[in-house]
Motif scaffolding. Structure first.
Motif, mmCIF file in Angstrom:
data_model
loop_
_atom_site.group_PDB
_atom_site.id
_atom_site.type_symbol
_atom_site.label_atom_id
_atom_site.label_comp_id
_atom_site.label_asym_id
_atom_site.label_seq_id
_atom_site.Cartn_x
_atom_site.Cartn_y
_atom_site.Cartn_z
ATOM 1 N N PHE A 102 -7.329 6.582 -2.199
ATOM 2 C CA PHE A 102 -6.287 5.666 -1.465
ATOM 3 C C PHE A 102 -7.342 4.141 -0.867
ATOM 4 C CE2 PHE A 102 -5.538 3.061 2.685
ATOM 5 C CZ PHE A 102 -4.918 2.779 2.078
ATOM 6 N N THR A 127 -8.024 -3.576 3.599
ATOM 7 C CA THR A 127 -7.702 -1.830 5.216
ATOM 8 C C THR A 127 -8.826 -1.757 5.300
ATOM 9 O OG1 THR A 127 -6.843 0.437 5.362
ATOM 10 C CG2 THR A 127 -7.773 -0.148 3.616
ATOM 11 N N ILE A 158 0.625 9.985 -2.982
ATOM 12 C CA ILE A 158 -0.094 10.177 -2.209
ATOM 13 C C ILE A 158 0.464 10.231 -0.593
ATOM 14 C CG2 ILE A 158 -2.191 9.633 -0.585
ATOM 15 C CD1 ILE A 158 -2.977 7.724 -2.557
ATOM 16 N N ARG A 162 -6.648 12.516 0.647
ATOM 17 C CA ARG A 162 -6.088 11.467 -0.040
ATOM 18 C C ARG A 162 -7.179 10.300 0.066
ATOM 19 N NH1 ARG A 162 -4.515 13.305 -4.979
ATOM 20 N NH2 ARG A 162 -3.125 12.345 -4.391
ATOM 21 N N MET A 163 -8.050 9.953 1.238
ATOM 22 C CA MET A 163 -8.805 9.015 1.188
ATOM 23 C C MET A 163 -9.648 7.833 0.078
ATOM 24 S SD MET A 163 -7.858 7.659 3.955
ATOM 25 C CE MET A 163 -7.539 8.416 6.026
ATOM 26 N N ALA A 223 2.061 8.822 2.532
ATOM 27 C CA ALA A 223 1.501 7.815 2.834
ATOM 28 C C ALA A 223 2.952 7.682 4.208
ATOM 29 C CB ALA A 223 1.205 7.297 3.175
ATOM 30 N N ALA A 233 1.108 -1.365 0.007
ATOM 31 C CA ALA A 233 0.029 -0.261 -0.229
ATOM 32 C C ALA A 233 0.646 1.096 -0.016
ATOM 33 C CB ALA A 233 -0.726 -0.278 1.279
ATOM 34 N N ASP A 234 1.867 1.743 0.967
ATOM 35 C CA ASP A 234 3.256 2.119 0.625
ATOM 36 C C ASP A 234 3.954 2.859 -0.722
ATOM 37 O OD1 ASP A 234 4.794 4.824 2.159
ATOM 38 O OD2 ASP A 234 6.561 3.155 1.838
ATOM 39 N N LEU A 250 -1.821 9.072 6.725
ATOM 40 C CA LEU A 250 -2.087 9.633 5.421
ATOM 41 C C LEU A 250 -3.042 10.752 5.483
ATOM 42 C CD1 LEU A 250 -4.762 7.455 2.964
ATOM 43 C CD2 LEU A 250 -3.838 6.261 4.657
ATOM 44 N N CYS A 310 1.237 4.029 -3.030
ATOM 45 C CA CYS A 310 0.603 5.173 -2.206
ATOM 46 C C CYS A 310 1.742 6.787 -3.181
ATOM 47 C CB CYS A 310 0.835 5.729 -0.955
ATOM 48 S SG CYS A 310 -0.969 5.200 0.066
#
Length: 70
Positions: A55, A66, A26, A51-52, A28, A17-18, A47, A21
């Motif tokens: 994401f 998540t 994004i 930007r959710m 994060a 996920a990082d 984060l 991003c």
């Protein structure tokens, strides 16, 4: 700026996920899970709240589960 926390089941999912991003601009940050929140892997992403939506779309596209906290 307000931030949200994204929890994952495994460290591998946090790292994936990082990376996603970073690819999608994004901002994060990988952090330890805050004490007041319980989680299996112990790491999470912090984060920007604005930007959710992007994401969550990315996580769905890549089948990464998540849980979000704001």
């Amino acid at each position: 700026m307000t931030h949200g926390i994204a929890l994952f089941k495994t460290v591998r999912e946090v790292m994936k996920a990082d990376a996603l991003c970073r690819q999608h601009a994004i901002e994060a940050i990988v952090i330890p899970v805050p004490e007041k929140i319980s989680n299996q892997c112990g790491m999470c992403l912090k984060l920007p709240s604005d930007r959710m939506k992007l994401f969550l779309e990315l996580m769905q596209q890549h089948n990464i589960e998540t849980t979000l906290y704001e």
